[in-house]
Write a protein that holds these residues in place. Sequence first.
Motif, PDB file in Angstrom:
ATOM      1  N   PRO A   1       0.846  -1.209   0.000  1.00 52.19           N
ATOM      2  CA  PRO A   1       0.000   0.000   0.000  1.00 52.19           C
ATOM      3  C   PRO A   1       0.877   1.254   0.000  1.00 52.19           C
ATOM      4  O   PRO A   1       2.025   1.225   0.462  1.00 52.19           O
ATOM      5  CB  PRO A   1      -0.787  -0.130   1.317  1.00 52.19           C
ATOM      6  N   PRO A   2       0.370   2.364  -0.522  1.00 48.38           N
ATOM      7  CA  PRO A   2       1.143   3.616  -0.518  1.00 48.38           C
ATOM      8  C   PRO A   2       1.503   4.043   0.901  1.00 48.38           C
ATOM      9  O   PRO A   2       0.764   3.782   1.867  1.00 48.38           O
ATOM     10  CB  PRO A   2       0.199   4.617  -1.175  1.00 48.38           C
ATOM     11  N   ILE A   3       2.645   4.706   1.040  1.00 49.55           N
ATOM     12  CA  ILE A   3       3.125   5.196   2.326  1.00 49.55           C
ATOM     13  C   ILE A   3       3.336   6.700   2.212  1.00 49.55           C
ATOM     14  O   ILE A   3       3.915   7.179   1.242  1.00 49.55           O
ATOM     15  CB  ILE A   3       4.443   4.511   2.742  1.00 49.55           C
ATOM     16  N   VAL A   4       2.858   7.457   3.209  1.00 55.88           N
ATOM     17  CA  VAL A   4       3.066   8.902   3.254  1.00 55.88           C
ATOM     18  C   VAL A   4       3.619   9.263   4.625  1.00 55.88           C
ATOM     19  O   VAL A   4       3.036   8.913   5.650  1.00 55.88           O
ATOM     20  CB  VAL A   4       1.760   9.679   2.998  1.00 55.88           C
ATOM     21  N   LEU A   5       4.769   9.952   4.639  1.00 54.06           N
ATOM     22  CA  LEU A   5       5.422  10.359   5.881  1.00 54.06           C
ATOM     23  C   LEU A   5       5.586  11.874   5.886  1.00 54.06           C
ATOM     24  O   LEU A   5       5.819  12.486   4.837  1.00 54.06           O
ATOM     25  CB  LEU A   5       6.790   9.691   6.021  1.00 54.06           C
ATOM     26  N   SER A   6       5.473  12.485   7.063  1.00 59.73           N
ATOM     27  CA  SER A   6       5.606  13.940   7.202  1.00 59.73           C
ATOM     28  C   SER A   6       6.928  14.280   7.891  1.00 59.73           C
ATOM     29  O   SER A   6       7.295  13.651   8.890  1.00 59.73           O
ATOM     30  CB  SER A   6       4.444  14.511   8.020  1.00 59.73           C
ATOM     31  N   TYR A   7       7.613  15.270   7.331  1.00 61.43           N
ATOM     32  CA  TYR A   7       8.900  15.687   7.873  1.00 61.43           C
ATOM     33  C   TYR A   7       8.946  17.200   8.021  1.00 61.43           C
ATOM     34  O   TYR A   7       8.236  17.938   7.336  1.00 61.43           O
ATOM     35  CB  TYR A   7      10.046  15.256   6.951  1.00 61.43           C
ATOM     36  N   LYS A   8       9.788  17.644   8.932  1.00 62.41           N
ATOM     37  CA  LYS A   8      10.140  19.048   9.044  1.00 62.41           C
ATOM     38  C   LYS A   8      11.660  19.142   9.027  1.00 62.41           C
ATOM     39  O   LYS A   8      12.347  18.116   9.047  1.00 62.41           O
ATOM     40  CB  LYS A   8       9.568  19.657  10.329  1.00 62.41           C
ATOM     41  N   ARG A   9      12.167  20.362   8.929  1.00 64.15           N
ATOM     42  CA  ARG A   9      13.617  20.553   8.905  1.00 64.15           C
ATOM     43  C   ARG A   9      14.043  21.275  10.176  1.00 64.15           C
ATOM     44  O   ARG A   9      13.433  22.276  10.569  1.00 64.15           O
ATOM     45  CB  ARG A   9      14.036  21.331   7.661  1.00 64.15           C
ATOM     46  N   ASP A  10      15.090  20.741  10.811  1.00 56.48           N
ATOM     47  CA  ASP A  10      15.559  21.358  12.043  1.00 56.48           C
ATOM     48  C   ASP A  10      16.449  22.557  11.733  1.00 56.48           C
ATOM     49  O   ASP A  10      16.588  22.976  10.582  1.00 56.48           O
ATOM     50  CB  ASP A  10      16.277  20.328  12.923  1.00 56.48           C
ATOM     51  N   GLU A  11      17.088  23.108  12.779  1.00 60.44           N
ATOM     52  CA  GLU A  11      17.873  24.322  12.582  1.00 60.44           C
ATOM     53  C   GLU A  11      19.097  24.103  11.694  1.00 60.44           C
ATOM     54  O   GLU A  11      19.675  25.059  11.175  1.00 60.44           O
ATOM     55  CB  GLU A  11      18.325  24.874  13.938  1.00 60.44           C
ATOM     56  N   ASN A  12      19.474  22.839  11.489  1.00 57.55           N
ATOM     57  CA  ASN A  12      20.599  22.521  10.614  1.00 57.55           C
ATOM     58  C   ASN A  12      20.154  22.191   9.188  1.00 57.55           C
ATOM     59  O   ASN A  12      20.982  21.846   8.340  1.00 57.55           O
ATOM     60  CB  ASN A  12      21.391  21.340  11.189  1.00 57.55           C
ATOM     61  N   GLY A  13      18.842  22.265   8.947  1.00 59.28           N
ATOM     62  CA  GLY A  13      18.324  21.971   7.621  1.00 59.28           C
ATOM     63  C   GLY A  13      18.106  20.498   7.360  1.00 59.28           C
ATOM     64  O   GLY A  13      17.773  20.109   6.239  1.00 59.28           O
ATOM     65  N   LEU A  14      18.277  19.651   8.384  1.00 64.35           N
ATOM     66  CA  LEU A  14      18.114  18.215   8.212  1.00 64.35           C
ATOM     67  C   LEU A  14      16.653  17.817   8.356  1.00 64.35           C
ATOM     68  O   LEU A  14      15.914  18.385   9.171  1.00 64.35           O
ATOM     69  CB  LEU A  14      18.957  17.454   9.239  1.00 64.35           C
ATOM     70  N   PHE A  15      16.212  16.829   7.585  1.00 57.10           N
ATOM     71  CA  PHE A  15      14.849  16.332   7.678  1.00 57.10           C
ATOM     72  C   PHE A  15      14.725  15.403   8.878  1.00 57.10           C
ATOM     73  O   PHE A  15      15.527  14.473   9.043  1.00 57.10           O
ATOM     74  CB  PHE A  15      14.466  15.565   6.407  1.00 57.10           C
ATOM     75  N   ILE A  16      13.723  15.637   9.707  1.00 61.69           N
ATOM     76  CA  ILE A  16      13.416  14.738  10.804  1.00 61.69           C
ATOM     77  C   ILE A  16      11.899  14.562  10.851  1.00 61.69           C
ATOM     78  O   ILE A  16      11.158  15.423  10.374  1.00 61.69           O
ATOM     79  CB  ILE A  16      13.932  15.261  12.165  1.00 61.69           C
ATOM     80  N   PRO A  17      11.418  13.435  11.397  1.00 64.13           N
ATOM     81  CA  PRO A  17       9.964  13.225  11.472  1.00 64.13           C
ATOM     82  C   PRO A  17       9.258  14.404  12.131  1.00 64.13           C
ATOM     83  O   PRO A  17       9.736  14.958  13.120  1.00 64.13           O
ATOM     84  CB  PRO A  17       9.840  11.947  12.310  1.00 64.13           C
ATOM     85  N   ALA A  18       8.144  14.808  11.583  1.00 65.13           N
ATOM     86  CA  ALA A  18       7.450  16.009  12.045  1.00 65.13           C
ATOM     87  C   ALA A  18       7.081  15.934  13.518  1.00 65.13           C
ATOM     88  O   ALA A  18       7.211  16.913  14.247  1.00 65.13           O
ATOM     89  CB  ALA A  18       6.203  16.248  11.202  1.00 65.13           C
ATOM     90  N   HIS A  19       6.649  14.740  13.969  1.00 68.39           N
ATOM     91  CA  HIS A  19       6.213  14.653  15.367  1.00 68.39           C
ATOM     92  C   HIS A  19       7.393  14.805  16.312  1.00 68.39           C
ATOM     93  O   HIS A  19       7.251  15.287  17.428  1.00 68.39           O
ATOM     94  CB  HIS A  19       5.486  13.333  15.624  1.00 68.39           C
TER      95      HIS A  19
END
Length: 236
Positions: free
Chosen positions: A148-166
């Motif tokens: 099945p399709p997978i959708v994940l949410s990310y944000k970027r920290d102060e270093n510009g790295l992607f980390i899980p939004a939660h």
Amino acid sequence: PDSLPQAPVHPLSLRDTPDYKWEGLRNPHTVQAEFDRLLGLLDLPPGSLLLVDPLPLFIPGRLIDYKDVAIGLGLIDQVIQRHQLTLLGVFHVSKQKADKNTRYLRPQDRILGSSGLIGYSETAFYLLSPEETEQPTYELGAISHQLPPIVLSYKRDENGLFIPAHDLDKITNYTEVVLTCFPPTGTTIAASVLISAITRATKCVDRTAYGYLKELIHDGRVRKVGKGLYERSPAN
């Protein structure tokens, strides 16, 4: 963990090869052989992960032609299987119109090329920016033929790295960040200037910025003092 062995990386950049014969990629009858030759130069051990950015350089024919793309991916697959590699190919996104009603509905259909890209790939990934999701998060999707399709949410920290939004939500209180966009107590700020400052500070879109502002007004930490004018409440 640090105890795990680190796999070696073998980079090969055509742009950093001054005498590379780019014209060899123009002839659809020689592209497969050239791709095979370049993999021979890398000499990767069987089972390696190969990242090609961008992969369309090695697809003979026109990217908007379904048959050309299907045949091209089939030729690439033959080379990959001979070398016993796993391929992750990078594609750019085609230009999209600002009007959402004239865009492709599915994000995977916005990738540059025909629908043969999805049909003849094992798994397709896409990454949407906050401007596209209209949320303060990036959206990473995976479309597989077997799962099945997978959708994940990310944000970027102060270093510009992607980390899980939660995870970022746990360490970042966005209402506090929004409050730093206000001038000192007793000084008003125009809505247009405020929203612009909030979107820059939190890397969100206008609609989300208004949501943050509405939340602060509801909590009594900010108040509207005129048409399009806001200020921090005296107690804050």
